[in-house]
Design a protein around this motif. Structure first.
Motif, PDB file in Angstrom:
ATOM      1  N   LEU A   1       0.833  -1.204   0.000  1.00 36.24           N
ATOM      2  CA  LEU A   1       0.000   0.000   0.000  1.00 36.24           C
ATOM      3  C   LEU A   1       0.866   1.252   0.000  1.00 36.24           C
ATOM      4  N   VAL A   2       0.401   2.269  -0.715  1.00 40.86           N
ATOM      5  CA  VAL A   2       1.076   3.566  -0.755  1.00 40.86           C
ATOM      6  C   VAL A   2       0.021   4.635  -0.509  1.00 40.86           C
ATOM      7  N   PHE A   3       0.235   5.446   0.528  1.00 43.88           N
ATOM      8  CA  PHE A   3      -0.659   6.553   0.857  1.00 43.88           C
ATOM      9  C   PHE A   3       0.149   7.827   1.000  1.00 43.88           C
ATOM     10  N   ASP A   4      -0.491   8.951   0.727  1.00 41.95           N
ATOM     11  CA  ASP A   4       0.086  10.265   0.998  1.00 41.95           C
ATOM     12  C   ASP A   4      -0.571  10.823   2.245  1.00 41.95           C
ATOM     13  N   PHE A   5       0.162  11.678   2.958  1.00 40.89           N
ATOM     14  CA  PHE A   5      -0.397  12.349   4.132  1.00 40.89           C
ATOM     15  C   PHE A   5      -1.231  13.538   3.674  1.00 40.89           C
ATOM     16  N   HIS A   6      -2.437  13.656   4.178  1.00 38.79           N
ATOM     17  CA  HIS A   6      -3.360  14.736   3.824  1.00 38.79           C
ATOM     18  C   HIS A   6      -3.297  15.790   4.926  1.00 38.79           C
ATOM     19  N   GLU A   7      -2.656  16.914   4.638  1.00 40.96           N
ATOM     20  CA  GLU A   7      -2.409  17.917   5.676  1.00 40.96           C
ATOM     21  C   GLU A   7      -3.585  18.840   5.957  1.00 40.96           C
ATOM     22  N   ASN A   8      -4.613  18.827   5.124  1.00 41.38           N
ATOM     23  CA  ASN A   8      -5.760  19.703   5.329  1.00 41.38           C
ATOM     24  C   ASN A   8      -6.820  18.977   6.142  1.00 41.38           C
ATOM     25  N   ASP A   9      -6.766  19.140   7.448  1.00 40.35           N
ATOM     26  CA  ASP A   9      -7.703  18.428   8.316  1.00 40.35           C
ATOM     27  C   ASP A   9      -9.080  19.090   8.351  1.00 40.35           C
ATOM     28  N   ASP A  10      -9.214  20.254   7.746  1.00 45.03           N
ATOM     29  CA  ASP A  10     -10.520  20.911   7.673  1.00 45.03           C
ATOM     30  C   ASP A  10     -11.381  20.296   6.571  1.00 45.03           C
ATOM     31  N   ASP A  11     -10.771  19.490   5.738  1.00 42.34           N
ATOM     32  CA  ASP A  11     -11.438  18.826   4.634  1.00 42.34           C
ATOM     33  C   ASP A  11     -12.419  17.794   5.161  1.00 42.34           C
TER      34      ASP A  11
ATOM     35  N   ARG B   1      -8.421   9.317   9.530  1.00 46.30           N
ATOM     36  CA  ARG B   1      -9.319   9.551   8.397  1.00 46.30           C
ATOM     37  C   ARG B   1      -8.631   9.138   7.095  1.00 46.30           C
ATOM     38  N   MET B   2      -9.415   8.499   6.223  1.00 45.15           N
ATOM     39  CA  MET B   2      -8.937   8.154   4.893  1.00 45.15           C
ATOM     40  C   MET B   2      -9.697   9.003   3.885  1.00 45.15           C
ATOM     41  N   TYR B   3      -8.958   9.580   2.937  1.00 47.86           N
ATOM     42  CA  TYR B   3      -9.503  10.477   1.929  1.00 47.86           C
ATOM     43  C   TYR B   3      -9.377   9.848   0.543  1.00 47.86           C
ATOM     44  N   PRO B   4     -10.167  10.345  -0.422  1.00 44.63           N
ATOM     45  CA  PRO B   4     -10.013   9.854  -1.800  1.00 44.63           C
ATOM     46  C   PRO B   4      -8.585  10.077  -2.303  1.00 44.63           C
ATOM     47  N   GLY B   5      -8.172   9.246  -3.231  1.00 48.54           N
ATOM     48  CA  GLY B   5      -6.840   9.409  -3.817  1.00 48.54           C
ATOM     49  C   GLY B   5      -5.738   8.847  -2.946  1.00 48.54           C
ATOM     50  N   ALA B   6      -6.033   7.840  -2.108  1.00 42.94           N
ATOM     51  CA  ALA B   6      -5.038   7.198  -1.246  1.00 42.94           C
ATOM     52  C   ALA B   6      -4.317   8.210  -0.358  1.00 42.94           C
ATOM     53  N   ARG B   7      -5.114   8.977   0.392  1.00 48.12           N
ATOM     54  CA  ARG B   7      -4.575   9.957   1.343  1.00 48.12           C
ATOM     55  C   ARG B   7      -5.184   9.678   2.712  1.00 48.12           C
TER      56      ARG B   7
END
Length: 160
Positions: free
Chosen positions: A31-41, A78-84
């Motif tokens: 698995l490969v994920f990026d960190f999503h820094e916008n927690d207001d999303d 939290r998991m976001y679209p686009g493997a974030r």
């Protein structure tokens, strides 16, 4: 001269610096994920509350506290679209002076986050185990996770 307003105290933090540790554990299962820094999303796909371990140091220089360890530091993954993904880590108040403190986390953070992301991606595995027992009761009045409804200690029927 304009008055200075005090900077609002953060009730939680993100830990992008620990992303590499999470990435190593995810790579074990491809698995490969990026960190999503916008927690207001609010466009997250999944959300899960759990806890990690760490140590707090009181930020109040006038306080006599030597700091404290906690085996129940609430986090919301939290998991976001686009493997974030991201994980909100809640702060705790000092028992002596009520100052809010941000924790230094153990490896339990990367283990818990990677475990949850793997589960959401259909990988069957055993939950990570914590070793040792808490040395004291969890004080809900000092825990921002409890106050915000994200602490496993304040939720009924929590099973890990």
């Amino acid at each position: 001269m304009p008055s200075r307003k005090p900077k609002p105290v953060a009730l939680w933090s993100l830990y992008p610096a620990l992303h590499e540790d999470v990435s190593v554990l995810l790579a074990e299962d491809g698995l490969v994920f990026d960190f999503h820094e916008n927690d207001d999303d609010n466009d997250y796909i999944n959300e899960y509350d759990t806890n990690v371990m760490g140590r707090f140091t009181c930020r109040n220089r006038g306080c006599r506290s030597n700091g404290w360890s906690s085996r129940v530091i609430p986090i919301t993954i939290r998991m976001y679209p686009g493997a974030r993904y991201n994980a909100r880590v809640y702060h705790q108040h000092c028992r002596n002076c009520d100052s809010l403190s941000k924790p230094r986390l153990t490896d339990s953070y990367a283990e818990r986050v990677a475990y949850r992301l793997k589960k959401w991606n259909g990988i069957d595995m055993e939950p990570p185990q914590y070793n040792g027992k808490s040395k004291g009761p969890h004080e809900e009045s000092l825990c921002e996770g409890c106050k915000n409804g994200h602490c496993i200690q304040s939720k009924r029927g929590y099973r890990g």
